[in-house]
Write a protein that holds these residues in place. Structure first.
Motif, short mmCIF file in Angstrom:
data_model
loop_
_atom_site.label_atom_id
_atom_site.label_comp_id
_atom_site.label_asym_id
_atom_site.label_seq_id
_atom_site.Cartn_x
_atom_site.Cartn_y
_atom_site.Cartn_z
N ASN A 216 0.85 -1.19 0.00
CA ASN A 216 0.00 0.00 0.00
C ASN A 216 0.88 1.25 0.00
OD1 ASN A 216 0.73 0.60 2.72
ND2 ASN A 216 -0.86 -0.80 3.47
N GLU A 217 0.28 2.42 0.05
CA GLU A 217 1.04 3.66 -0.05
C GLU A 217 2.03 3.83 1.09
OE1 GLU A 217 -1.78 6.80 -0.37
OE2 GLU A 217 -2.49 6.21 -2.37
N ALA A 218 1.63 3.44 2.30
CA ALA A 218 2.53 3.56 3.45
C ALA A 218 3.72 2.62 3.31
CB ALA A 218 1.77 3.28 4.74
N ASP A 219 3.47 1.41 2.81
CA ASP A 219 4.56 0.45 2.59
C ASP A 219 5.56 1.01 1.58
OD1 ASP A 219 3.34 -1.48 4.26
OD2 ASP A 219 2.18 -2.29 2.58
N ILE A 220 5.04 1.55 0.50
CA ILE A 220 5.92 2.08 -0.56
C ILE A 220 6.76 3.22 -0.03
CG2 ILE A 220 5.92 3.28 -2.78
CD1 ILE A 220 3.35 1.59 -3.42
N ALA A 221 6.15 4.09 0.78
CA ALA A 221 6.91 5.19 1.38
C ALA A 221 8.02 4.65 2.27
CB ALA A 221 5.97 6.10 2.17
N GLY A 222 7.74 3.58 3.01
CA GLY A 222 8.74 2.98 3.88
C GLY A 222 9.90 2.37 3.10
N ILE A 223 9.59 1.68 2.01
CA ILE A 223 10.64 1.09 1.18
C ILE A 223 11.46 2.18 0.52
CG2 ILE A 223 11.11 -0.46 -0.77
CD1 ILE A 223 8.28 -1.71 -0.15
N ARG A 224 10.78 3.23 0.07
CA ARG A 224 11.49 4.36 -0.55
C ARG A 224 12.46 5.01 0.43
NH1 ARG A 224 7.36 6.75 -2.48
NH2 ARG A 224 7.52 6.12 -4.66
N ALA A 225 12.05 5.17 1.68
CA ALA A 225 12.93 5.77 2.69
C ALA A 225 14.14 4.88 2.95
CB ALA A 225 12.15 6.01 3.98
N GLY B 62 5.31 -16.58 -16.62
CA GLY B 62 5.55 -16.29 -15.22
C GLY B 62 4.47 -15.45 -14.55
N MET B 63 4.85 -14.82 -13.44
CA MET B 63 3.89 -14.06 -12.64
C MET B 63 3.49 -12.75 -13.32
SD MET B 63 4.19 -12.84 -8.63
CE MET B 63 4.14 -14.52 -7.98
N LEU B 64 2.23 -12.40 -13.16
CA LEU B 64 1.73 -11.11 -13.64
C LEU B 64 2.33 -9.99 -12.79
CD1 LEU B 64 -0.44 -9.80 -15.59
CD2 LEU B 64 -1.98 -9.84 -13.60
N LEU B 65 2.79 -8.95 -13.46
CA LEU B 65 3.30 -7.77 -12.76
C LEU B 65 2.17 -6.77 -12.59
CD1 LEU B 65 6.66 -7.30 -14.71
CD2 LEU B 65 6.33 -8.41 -12.48
N VAL B 66 1.99 -6.29 -11.37
CA VAL B 66 0.88 -5.37 -11.10
C VAL B 66 1.36 -4.22 -10.23
CG1 VAL B 66 -0.83 -7.23 -11.24
CG2 VAL B 66 0.18 -6.64 -9.03
N PRO B 67 0.66 -3.08 -10.28
CA PRO B 67 1.05 -1.95 -9.44
C PRO B 67 1.10 -2.33 -7.97
CG PRO B 67 -0.52 -1.26 -11.10
CD PRO B 67 -0.47 -2.75 -11.17
N GLY B 68 2.14 -1.85 -7.29
CA GLY B 68 2.30 -2.13 -5.87
C GLY B 68 3.31 -3.23 -5.57
N MET B 69 3.74 -3.96 -6.58
CA MET B 69 4.78 -4.97 -6.39
C MET B 69 6.14 -4.29 -6.30
SD MET B 69 3.65 -8.02 -9.03
CE MET B 69 5.11 -9.01 -8.72
N THR B 70 7.00 -4.78 -5.41
CA THR B 70 8.38 -4.32 -5.35
C THR B 70 9.28 -5.55 -5.43
OG1 THR B 70 8.16 -4.28 -2.92
CG2 THR B 70 8.05 -2.17 -4.08
N ILE C 246 12.90 -2.12 -7.55
CA ILE C 246 11.94 -1.35 -8.34
C ILE C 246 10.52 -1.54 -7.81
CG2 ILE C 246 13.38 -1.50 -10.40
CD1 ILE C 246 11.19 -3.46 -11.52
N LEU C 247 9.70 -0.55 -8.08
CA LEU C 247 8.27 -0.58 -7.80
C LEU C 247 7.53 -0.62 -9.12
CD1 LEU C 247 5.63 0.02 -6.09
CD2 LEU C 247 6.18 2.45 -6.43
N ILE C 248 6.60 -1.54 -9.25
CA ILE C 248 5.71 -1.54 -10.42
C ILE C 248 4.62 -0.49 -10.17
CG2 ILE C 248 4.18 -2.88 -11.91
CD1 ILE C 248 7.12 -3.80 -11.95
#
Length: 290
Positions: A47-56, A231-239, A278-280
């Motif tokens: 989710n958005e909070a997770d992505i912010a955490g990974i980005r930091a 293989g696996m489908l790539l979707v928004p929110g995957m890192t 990377i983030l999809i």
């Protein structure tokens, strides 16, 4: 889920305002079993909070790799680089995720020349003119992981070594460019592997990239050779990490029995690796750590 339930991603939003359309889109896709096509599990979607955490975490990880660029030189031992990474991360409230992971004894992996990955820093290992060096680190910050590695060329290296380092980076960059939402992981694998093979190199297949973010390693495994549309489908929110290991000679590798970690090319020829987290996104891929 009921449309008014809280979304499964942990965002705190109602399902109808968050991932309901996402699930509906996936449910409309007909997956080809014979191509190994599969849907990503909910647990690896951030989710958005997770992505912010990974980005930091990625910001700190990149800064530590920048520090390595300032320090690598002929005559420095790799234990000194490892100690510098530990100090740099802990001073910023972060931790080196490698340290004690499944028994790994150091804060960073430093792999030189024929070492493919997981080289253990040591006072006895001294960088010298002409070496090519991969420094691979993962930062844990506020519960989130970011993982990247870079190649460093020590002084003047041979044209063959420089070309291997350059083409390996191109393989990673082509893989990132192929990482598009609602396409498949095999597109990434093919982009990396095809470029390596076109340049006369081999690709290590025993090891690969992985999901990363809320965990150090998660689904999917990311191979760097493959067929588009598989293989696996790539979707928004995957890192995930894209980290091709490209060999000058054979793709075959061996692990040193003396330490159980250091992976080398079996033929003793050079290997190189670049890695980004990377983030999809809705439109492509965003690099979170490089």
């Amino acid at each position: 889920m009921n449309r008014n339930d809280l979304c499964w991603c942990g965002s705190g939003k109602k399902y109808k305002k968050c991932h309901m359309e996402y699930d509906e889109r996936i449910n409309e896709i007909k997956f080809d079993f014979f191509k190994g096509q599969c849907r990503p599990p909910h647990k690896i979607i951030n989710n958005e909070a997770d992505i912010a955490g990974i980005r930091a975490a990625g910001v700190i990880n990149d800064a530590a790799l920048d520090l390595m660029a300032e320090m690598v030189r002929p005559g420095i031992d790799t234990a000194s680089l490892d100690a510098a990474v530990y100090d740099f991360l802990t001073e910023r409230g972060a931790l080196p995720a490698d340290l004690n992971f499944e028994g790994y004894p150091k804060s960073v992996c430093i792999s030189i020349n024929d070492v493919v990955c997981h080289g253990i820093p040591s006072k006895k290992t001294i960088l010298k003119e002409g070496d090519i060096v991969n420094i691979d680190m993962t930062t844990l910050y506020n519960g989130y992981y970011a993982d990247a590695s870079r190649m460093y060329m020590i002084g003047e290296v041979s044209p063959a070594a420089e070309r291997l380092v350059r083409v390996t980076r191109e393989c990673m960059e082509r893989g990132i460019a192929a990482a598009k939402p609602w396409h498949f992981l095999g597109d990434v694998s093919a982009a990396c592997g095809d470029h390596a093979h076109a340049n006369g190199y081999s690709v290590v297949t025993d090891l690969g990239g992985h999901g990363v973010g809320k965990e150090f390693h998660s689904e999917p495994f990311v191979p760097h050779v493959g067929e588009p549309g598989t293989g696996m489908l790539l979707v928004p929110g995957m890192t995930l990490t894209i980290e091709p290991m490209i060999n000058e000679g054979s793709s075959k590798v061996r692990t040193d029995t003396s330490d159980g970690w250091t992976v080398r090319t079996r033929d003793g020829k050079l290997s190189a690796q670049w890695e980004n987290t990377i983030l999809i996104t809705e439109t492509g891929a965003e690099v979170l750590s490089s």
